[in-house]
Design a protein around this motif. Structure first.
Motif, PDB file in Angstrom:
ATOM      1  N   VAL A   1       6.355  -5.948  -4.753  1.00  0.00           N
ATOM      2  CA  VAL A   1       6.980  -5.903  -6.075  1.00  0.00           C
ATOM      3  C   VAL A   1       5.947  -5.397  -7.078  1.00  0.00           C
ATOM      4  O   VAL A   1       4.803  -5.836  -7.071  1.00  0.00           O
ATOM      5  CB  VAL A   1       7.499  -7.291  -6.494  1.00  0.00           C
ATOM      6  CG1 VAL A   1       7.999  -7.287  -7.910  1.00  0.00           C
ATOM      7  CG2 VAL A   1       8.586  -7.741  -5.542  1.00  0.00           C
ATOM      8  N   GLY A   2       6.351  -4.482  -7.916  1.00  0.00           N
ATOM      9  CA  GLY A   2       5.457  -3.968  -8.951  1.00  0.00           C
ATOM     10  C   GLY A   2       4.609  -2.830  -8.428  1.00  0.00           C
ATOM     11  O   GLY A   2       4.901  -2.204  -7.412  1.00  0.00           O
ATOM     12  N   LEU A   3       3.520  -2.553  -9.154  1.00  0.00           N
ATOM     13  CA  LEU A   3       2.621  -1.474  -8.760  1.00  0.00           C
ATOM     14  C   LEU A   3       1.719  -1.943  -7.627  1.00  0.00           C
ATOM     15  O   LEU A   3       1.032  -2.944  -7.736  1.00  0.00           O
ATOM     16  CB  LEU A   3       1.769  -1.032  -9.952  1.00  0.00           C
ATOM     17  CG  LEU A   3       2.542  -0.421 -11.124  1.00  0.00           C
ATOM     18  CD1 LEU A   3       1.596  -0.162 -12.278  1.00  0.00           C
ATOM     19  CD2 LEU A   3       3.240   0.851 -10.692  1.00  0.00           C
ATOM     20  N   VAL A   4       1.731  -1.189  -6.529  1.00  0.00           N
ATOM     21  CA  VAL A   4       0.927  -1.529  -5.361  1.00  0.00           C
ATOM     22  C   VAL A   4       0.227  -0.262  -4.911  1.00  0.00           C
ATOM     23  O   VAL A   4       0.814   0.828  -4.910  1.00  0.00           O
ATOM     24  CB  VAL A   4       1.823  -2.070  -4.225  1.00  0.00           C
ATOM     25  CG1 VAL A   4       1.003  -2.424  -3.013  1.00  0.00           C
ATOM     26  CG2 VAL A   4       2.595  -3.274  -4.698  1.00  0.00           C
ATOM     27  N   THR A   5      -1.014  -0.403  -4.494  1.00  0.00           N
ATOM     28  CA  THR A   5      -1.735   0.771  -4.011  1.00  0.00           C
ATOM     29  C   THR A   5      -1.197   1.176  -2.652  1.00  0.00           C
ATOM     30  O   THR A   5      -0.561   0.387  -1.944  1.00  0.00           O
ATOM     31  CB  THR A   5      -3.246   0.481  -3.895  1.00  0.00           C
ATOM     32  OG1 THR A   5      -3.436  -0.558  -2.943  1.00  0.00           O
ATOM     33  CG2 THR A   5      -3.831   0.078  -5.239  1.00  0.00           C
ATOM     34  N   LEU A   6      -1.477   2.414  -2.276  1.00  0.00           N
ATOM     35  CA  LEU A   6      -1.001   2.937  -1.004  1.00  0.00           C
ATOM     36  C   LEU A   6      -1.608   2.153   0.160  1.00  0.00           C
ATOM     37  O   LEU A   6      -0.933   1.875   1.149  1.00  0.00           O
ATOM     38  CB  LEU A   6      -1.342   4.430  -0.892  1.00  0.00           C
ATOM     39  CG  LEU A   6      -0.886   5.134   0.363  1.00  0.00           C
ATOM     40  CD1 LEU A   6       0.632   5.080   0.465  1.00  0.00           C
ATOM     41  CD2 LEU A   6      -1.359   6.582   0.372  1.00  0.00           C
ATOM     42  N   GLU A   7      -2.877   1.759   0.016  1.00  0.00           N
ATOM     43  CA  GLU A   7      -3.546   0.993   1.075  1.00  0.00           C
ATOM     44  C   GLU A   7      -2.856  -0.357   1.286  1.00  0.00           C
ATOM     45  O   GLU A   7      -2.643  -0.784   2.424  1.00  0.00           O
ATOM     46  CB  GLU A   7      -5.015   0.784   0.717  1.00  0.00           C
ATOM     47  CG  GLU A   7      -5.821   2.068   0.711  1.00  0.00           C
ATOM     48  CD  GLU A   7      -7.223   1.846   0.189  1.00  0.00           C
ATOM     49  OE1 GLU A   7      -7.575   0.683  -0.158  1.00  0.00           O
ATOM     50  OE2 GLU A   7      -7.977   2.827   0.129  1.00  0.00           O
ATOM     51  N   ASP A   8      -2.538  -1.025   0.183  1.00  0.00           N
ATOM     52  CA  ASP A   8      -1.855  -2.318   0.294  1.00  0.00           C
ATOM     53  C   ASP A   8      -0.486  -2.161   0.943  1.00  0.00           C
ATOM     54  O   ASP A   8      -0.073  -2.983   1.764  1.00  0.00           O
ATOM     55  CB  ASP A   8      -1.693  -2.966  -1.084  1.00  0.00           C
ATOM     56  CG  ASP A   8      -3.015  -3.400  -1.686  1.00  0.00           C
ATOM     57  OD1 ASP A   8      -3.990  -3.568  -0.919  1.00  0.00           O
ATOM     58  OD2 ASP A   8      -3.067  -3.572  -2.923  1.00  0.00           O
ATOM     59  N   LEU A   9       0.225  -1.098   0.594  1.00  0.00           N
ATOM     60  CA  LEU A   9       1.533  -0.835   1.171  1.00  0.00           C
ATOM     61  C   LEU A   9       1.426  -0.609   2.675  1.00  0.00           C
ATOM     62  O   LEU A   9       2.201  -1.150   3.466  1.00  0.00           O
ATOM     63  CB  LEU A   9       2.178   0.376   0.498  1.00  0.00           C
ATOM     64  CG  LEU A   9       3.565   0.759   0.972  1.00  0.00           C
ATOM     65  CD1 LEU A   9       4.555  -0.352   0.644  1.00  0.00           C
ATOM     66  CD2 LEU A   9       4.013   2.062   0.351  1.00  0.00           C
ATOM     67  N   LYS A  10       0.419   0.167   3.080  1.00  0.00           N
ATOM     68  CA  LYS A  10       0.221   0.429   4.515  1.00  0.00           C
ATOM     69  C   LYS A  10      -0.126  -0.852   5.265  1.00  0.00           C
ATOM     70  O   LYS A  10       0.384  -1.104   6.361  1.00  0.00           O
ATOM     71  CB  LYS A  10      -0.875   1.473   4.722  1.00  0.00           C
ATOM     72  CG  LYS A  10      -0.444   2.872   4.346  1.00  0.00           C
ATOM     73  CD  LYS A  10      -1.553   3.870   4.578  1.00  0.00           C
ATOM     74  CE  LYS A  10      -1.127   5.281   4.199  1.00  0.00           C
ATOM     75  NZ  LYS A  10      -2.215   6.245   4.406  1.00  0.00           N
ATOM     76  N   LYS A  11      -1.000  -1.677   4.673  1.00  0.00           N
ATOM     77  CA  LYS A  11      -1.371  -2.948   5.310  1.00  0.00           C
ATOM     78  C   LYS A  11      -0.146  -3.837   5.490  1.00  0.00           C
ATOM     79  O   LYS A  11       0.054  -4.433   6.551  1.00  0.00           O
ATOM     80  CB  LYS A  11      -2.420  -3.693   4.470  1.00  0.00           C
ATOM     81  CG  LYS A  11      -3.790  -3.114   4.543  1.00  0.00           C
ATOM     82  CD  LYS A  11      -4.743  -3.921   3.667  1.00  0.00           C
ATOM     83  CE  LYS A  11      -6.113  -3.293   3.597  1.00  0.00           C
ATOM     84  NZ  LYS A  11      -7.017  -4.046   2.710  1.00  0.00           N
ATOM     85  N   THR A  12       0.664  -3.918   4.462  1.00  0.00           N
ATOM     86  CA  THR A  12       1.868  -4.752   4.516  1.00  0.00           C
ATOM     87  C   THR A  12       2.819  -4.244   5.586  1.00  0.00           C
ATOM     88  O   THR A  12       3.378  -5.024   6.362  1.00  0.00           O
ATOM     89  CB  THR A  12       2.573  -4.755   3.144  1.00  0.00           C
ATOM     90  OG1 THR A  12       1.636  -5.150   2.144  1.00  0.00           O
ATOM     91  CG2 THR A  12       3.734  -5.709   3.143  1.00  0.00           C
ATOM     92  N   LYS A  13       3.002  -2.922   5.664  1.00  0.00           N
ATOM     93  CA  LYS A  13       3.876  -2.352   6.691  1.00  0.00           C
ATOM     94  C   LYS A  13       3.341  -2.638   8.086  1.00  0.00           C
ATOM     95  O   LYS A  13       4.105  -2.945   9.006  1.00  0.00           O
ATOM     96  CB  LYS A  13       4.023  -0.843   6.493  1.00  0.00           C
ATOM     97  CG  LYS A  13       4.957  -0.473   5.376  1.00  0.00           C
ATOM     98  CD  LYS A  13       5.161   1.022   5.315  1.00  0.00           C
ATOM     99  CE  LYS A  13       6.161   1.404   4.250  1.00  0.00           C
ATOM    100  NZ  LYS A  13       6.387   2.852   4.195  1.00  0.00           N
ATOM    101  N   GLU A  14       2.016  -2.536   8.275  1.00  0.00           N
ATOM    102  CA  GLU A  14       1.420  -2.824   9.578  1.00  0.00           C
ATOM    103  C   GLU A  14       1.639  -4.283   9.967  1.00  0.00           C
ATOM    104  O   GLU A  14       1.965  -4.586  11.122  1.00  0.00           O
ATOM    105  CB  GLU A  14      -0.078  -2.502   9.557  1.00  0.00           C
ATOM    106  CG  GLU A  14      -0.383  -1.022   9.526  1.00  0.00           C
ATOM    107  CD  GLU A  14      -1.861  -0.731   9.374  1.00  0.00           C
ATOM    108  OE1 GLU A  14      -2.673  -1.688   9.443  1.00  0.00           O
ATOM    109  OE2 GLU A  14      -2.210   0.441   9.189  1.00  0.00           O
ATOM    110  N   GLU A  15       1.455  -5.184   9.008  1.00  0.00           N
ATOM    111  CA  GLU A  15       1.659  -6.609   9.292  1.00  0.00           C
ATOM    112  C   GLU A  15       3.105  -6.877   9.697  1.00  0.00           C
ATOM    113  O   GLU A  15       3.365  -7.624  10.648  1.00  0.00           O
ATOM    114  CB  GLU A  15       1.298  -7.452   8.059  1.00  0.00           C
ATOM    115  CG  GLU A  15      -0.176  -7.495   7.757  1.00  0.00           C
ATOM    116  CD  GLU A  15      -0.482  -8.208   6.450  1.00  0.00           C
ATOM    117  OE1 GLU A  15       0.469  -8.684   5.788  1.00  0.00           O
ATOM    118  OE2 GLU A  15      -1.662  -8.279   6.097  1.00  0.00           O
ATOM    119  N   LEU A  16       4.019  -6.264   8.993  1.00  0.00           N
ATOM    120  CA  LEU A  16       5.431  -6.449   9.322  1.00  0.00           C
ATOM    121  C   LEU A  16       5.767  -5.839  10.680  1.00  0.00           C
ATOM    122  O   LEU A  16       6.565  -6.399  11.434  1.00  0.00           O
ATOM    123  CB  LEU A  16       6.324  -5.856   8.232  1.00  0.00           C
ATOM    124  CG  LEU A  16       6.273  -6.567   6.882  1.00  0.00           C
ATOM    125  CD1 LEU A  16       7.099  -5.817   5.855  1.00  0.00           C
ATOM    126  CD2 LEU A  16       6.758  -7.991   7.018  1.00  0.00           C
TER     127      LEU A  16
END
Length: 139
Positions: free
Chosen positions: A70-85
């Motif tokens: 939610v909100g502004l997220v860096t590309l790295e954080d988005l990739k990490k979250t996708k990998e965890e999921l």
């Protein structure tokens, strides 16, 4: 004449007004209670929609991703979250496969037991016939 009688009439009116006010309060309370009962009866639970209809794994993962990003997220954080999921998804699918394999193994085990018991029953009844024939022929 109007002095004592007038005072008594005013007293009667006052007590009557008090009684009517109490009656009105009771009626209002009863009305509020009936409104509350009607609201409870007609209440629709929006949160129970998910429990009535199952969600696909993809929908659950998409929802979780949207909650975490939610909100502004860096590309790295988005990739990490996708990998965890993705890891969670793999683990869940592996667990489901293991459960399915265990259930299949239990079904096969039950079938084998049924076959063995049928074979054993047949062998026993056949063995009785053979023993009976040998006993008759040997005498």
């Amino acid at each position: 004449m109007s002095g004592p009688a007038g005072g008594q009439a005013r007293g009667n009116e006052g007590s009557r007004m008090i009684a009517m006010a109490k009656k009105r309060e009771e009626e209002m309370r009863a009305l509020e209670e009936s409104k509350a009962k009607i609201k409870e009866k007609n209440a629709v639970s929006v949160g129970s929609f998910g429990s009535k209809f199952g969600k696909s794994a993809e929908t659950v993962l998409t929802d979780e991703l949207s909650k975490k990003t939610v909100g502004l997220v860096t590309l790295e954080d988005l990739k990490k979250t996708k990998e965890e999921l993705a890891k969670k998804e793999r683990i869940l699918s592996d667990l489901q496969r293991q459960d399915e394999l265990e259930q299949e193994a239990q079904k096969e085990g039950a079938k084998r037991k049924n076959r063995k018991s049928k074979v054993a029953k047949t062998a026993l009844s056949f063995g009785d016939d053979v023993e009976g024939e040998e006993g008759e022929g040997g005498e």
